[in-house]
Design an enzyme around this catalytic site. Sequence first.
Site, PDB file in Angstrom:
ATOM      1  N   GLU A  58       0.821  -1.203   0.000  1.00  0.00           N
ATOM      2  CA  GLU A  58       0.000   0.000   0.000  1.00  0.00           C
ATOM      3  C   GLU A  58       0.861   1.261   0.000  1.00  0.00           C
ATOM      4  O   GLU A  58       0.569   2.236  -0.703  1.00  0.00           O
ATOM      5  CB  GLU A  58      -0.921   0.012   1.217  1.00  0.00           C
ATOM      6  CG  GLU A  58      -1.921  -1.143   1.250  1.00  0.00           C
ATOM      7  CD  GLU A  58      -1.419  -2.339   2.030  1.00  0.00           C
ATOM      8  OE1 GLU A  58      -2.223  -2.985   2.716  1.00  0.00           O
ATOM      9  OE2 GLU A  58      -0.198  -2.643   1.957  1.00  0.00           O
ATOM     10  N   CYS A  81      -2.560  -3.789   7.228  1.00  0.00           N
ATOM     11  CA  CYS A  81      -2.163  -3.994   8.622  1.00  0.00           C
ATOM     12  C   CYS A  81      -2.510  -2.756   9.451  1.00  0.00           C
ATOM     13  O   CYS A  81      -2.613  -1.636   8.943  1.00  0.00           O
ATOM     14  CB  CYS A  81      -0.682  -4.303   8.711  1.00  0.00           C
ATOM     15  SG  CYS A  81       0.401  -2.975   8.130  1.00  0.00           S
ATOM     16  N   CYS A  90      -0.341   0.224   7.589  1.00  0.00           N
ATOM     17  CA  CYS A  90      -0.821   0.631   6.263  1.00  0.00           C
ATOM     18  C   CYS A  90      -2.179   1.317   6.352  1.00  0.00           C
ATOM     19  O   CYS A  90      -2.510   2.154   5.504  1.00  0.00           O
ATOM     20  CB  CYS A  90      -0.911  -0.587   5.348  1.00  0.00           C
ATOM     21  SG  CYS A  90       0.705  -1.281   4.939  1.00  0.00           S
ATOM     22  N   TRP A 176      19.983 -38.789 -16.549  1.00  0.00           N
ATOM     23  CA  TRP A 176      18.946 -37.892 -16.026  1.00  0.00           C
ATOM     24  C   TRP A 176      17.620 -38.357 -16.577  1.00  0.00           C
ATOM     25  O   TRP A 176      17.528 -38.647 -17.773  1.00  0.00           O
ATOM     26  CB  TRP A 176      19.224 -36.431 -16.385  1.00  0.00           C
ATOM     27  CG  TRP A 176      20.458 -35.888 -15.799  1.00  0.00           C
ATOM     28  CD1 TRP A 176      21.650 -35.713 -16.411  1.00  0.00           C
ATOM     29  CD2 TRP A 176      20.600 -35.421 -14.456  1.00  0.00           C
ATOM     30  NE1 TRP A 176      22.545 -35.144 -15.535  1.00  0.00           N
ATOM     31  CE2 TRP A 176      21.924 -34.960 -14.323  1.00  0.00           C
ATOM     32  CE3 TRP A 176      19.791 -35.329 -13.348  1.00  0.00           C
ATOM     33  CZ2 TRP A 176      22.441 -34.431 -13.143  1.00  0.00           C
ATOM     34  CZ3 TRP A 176      20.285 -34.800 -12.176  1.00  0.00           C
ATOM     35  CH2 TRP A 176      21.586 -34.363 -12.071  1.00  0.00           C
ATOM     36  N   ARG A 213      21.383 -23.436  -8.993  1.00  0.00           N
ATOM     37  CA  ARG A 213      22.478 -23.105  -9.909  1.00  0.00           C
ATOM     38  C   ARG A 213      21.980 -22.628 -11.268  1.00  0.00           C
ATOM     39  O   ARG A 213      22.765 -22.476 -12.199  1.00  0.00           O
ATOM     40  CB  ARG A 213      23.402 -24.322 -10.060  1.00  0.00           C
ATOM     41  CG  ARG A 213      24.038 -24.734  -8.738  1.00  0.00           C
ATOM     42  CD  ARG A 213      25.046 -25.845  -8.875  1.00  0.00           C
ATOM     43  NE  ARG A 213      24.476 -27.104  -9.302  1.00  0.00           N
ATOM     44  CZ  ARG A 213      23.830 -27.950  -8.496  1.00  0.00           C
ATOM     45  NH1 ARG A 213      23.668 -27.639  -7.216  1.00  0.00           N
ATOM     46  NH2 ARG A 213      23.352 -29.087  -8.956  1.00  0.00           N
ATOM     47  N   GLU A 300      12.819 -33.224  -1.510  1.00  0.00           N
ATOM     48  CA  GLU A 300      13.316 -33.771  -2.769  1.00  0.00           C
ATOM     49  C   GLU A 300      13.586 -35.272  -2.726  1.00  0.00           C
ATOM     50  O   GLU A 300      13.857 -35.873  -3.750  1.00  0.00           O
ATOM     51  CB  GLU A 300      14.584 -33.026  -3.201  1.00  0.00           C
ATOM     52  CG  GLU A 300      14.344 -31.593  -3.624  1.00  0.00           C
ATOM     53  CD  GLU A 300      15.414 -31.071  -4.568  1.00  0.00           C
ATOM     54  OE1 GLU A 300      16.315 -31.844  -4.951  1.00  0.00           O
ATOM     55  OE2 GLU A 300      15.343 -29.889  -4.933  1.00  0.00           O
TER      56      GLU A 300
END
Length: 379
Positions: A58, A81, A90, A176, A213, A300
């Site tokens: 805001e 807020c 805000c 892969w 990466r 993962e």
Amino acid sequence: MTSGEVADDERLMRRALRLAIRGQGRVEPNPMVGCVIVRDGRVLGEGHHARFGGPHAEVIALRNCSASPRGAAAFVTLEPCCYTGKTPPCVEALLAAGVRRVVAAMPDPNPRVRGRGFAALRRAGVEVRVGVLRTDAERLNAPFSKLTRRGRPWVIAKWAQSLDGKLATATGDSRWITSPPARRHAHQTRGRVDAIVVGIGTVLADDPLLTCRHGRLRRVATRVVLDSRLRMPPRARLVTTCRSAPTLVFCSPVASVRRRLRLEAAGCEVCPVGRDKDGLALAEALDELGRRKMSNVLVEGGPRVLSDFLQRGLVDEAHVYVAPLLIGDRAAPGPASGLHTRRVADALRFDEPRVRRLGPDWLFVQRVAGLRAGLPGGG
């Protein structure tokens, strides 16, 4: 409101949501928020929360106004807020600017704010409308809502598989399965999360770095290893690089003190957690990550860790990269081989996925079915 006014509100809120997502990976554990200031159908200014500790959406939008915002409407993706934290409230900024209407997508789940921001605006005579594109806003900030309400991060299970659901061959070879475009996308996800979780089996087999990466690095993820007996070798890359990217090891309370001291001397952080009948208490580990204000955690693998998270109902979202190849072999591992499902009716179900083509591969992003932001149903 007329149908035209409703459509205009939704159009402008979509614009605010597109702004909000620009903060992904930079504002957590704060929410992603966008704001558009409009008067007489003309956009005067817009902005988004760009970094943790920085000005809120805001305030940025008001600063960017090309003309006075007095009498204007503010379209904001989250309730403004009403208390002083790292930045001033805000609500006060909007009132000082003379904004006369506030359209918000959703209330703030933070109990210090929830409803209070709207009430303060209404007391000052500001017209307030709540709930425009609420489902979209709740989806965007589901990790913030979960961390706020339940004290745990949003858990994303990620894996790459063949068409027949295999993560590797029976010999363990997986490099892969997917193409470079899919792997680059996976790295981009690494570059916005707070933590990346693997089991000790993955460390011993692959010696991974677990860093981003490719693409823009928005935050440096903590590498988290589930290693009940502290078997991680001192020369593992997660150990030798822990000065540049943090490594946190969850272990059993009875793990070797000598091994713990050796890892800590190398720069790793070791955190004992309890055990349950299936191994390390994963829920306790997530509680600890929540205490560290982590919003998003990427799991993962390997196969056992993925199965453990899925079996215990700790996954909120799955990112599945599917390559157009067949591996076969009953002994080849899959991502959910540890799930014990006796009837199809009892299977873990996901909502309709968002599907994206990445080179020859496909990415399926889906959330656990019926999961509401920050409410029971996921981890």
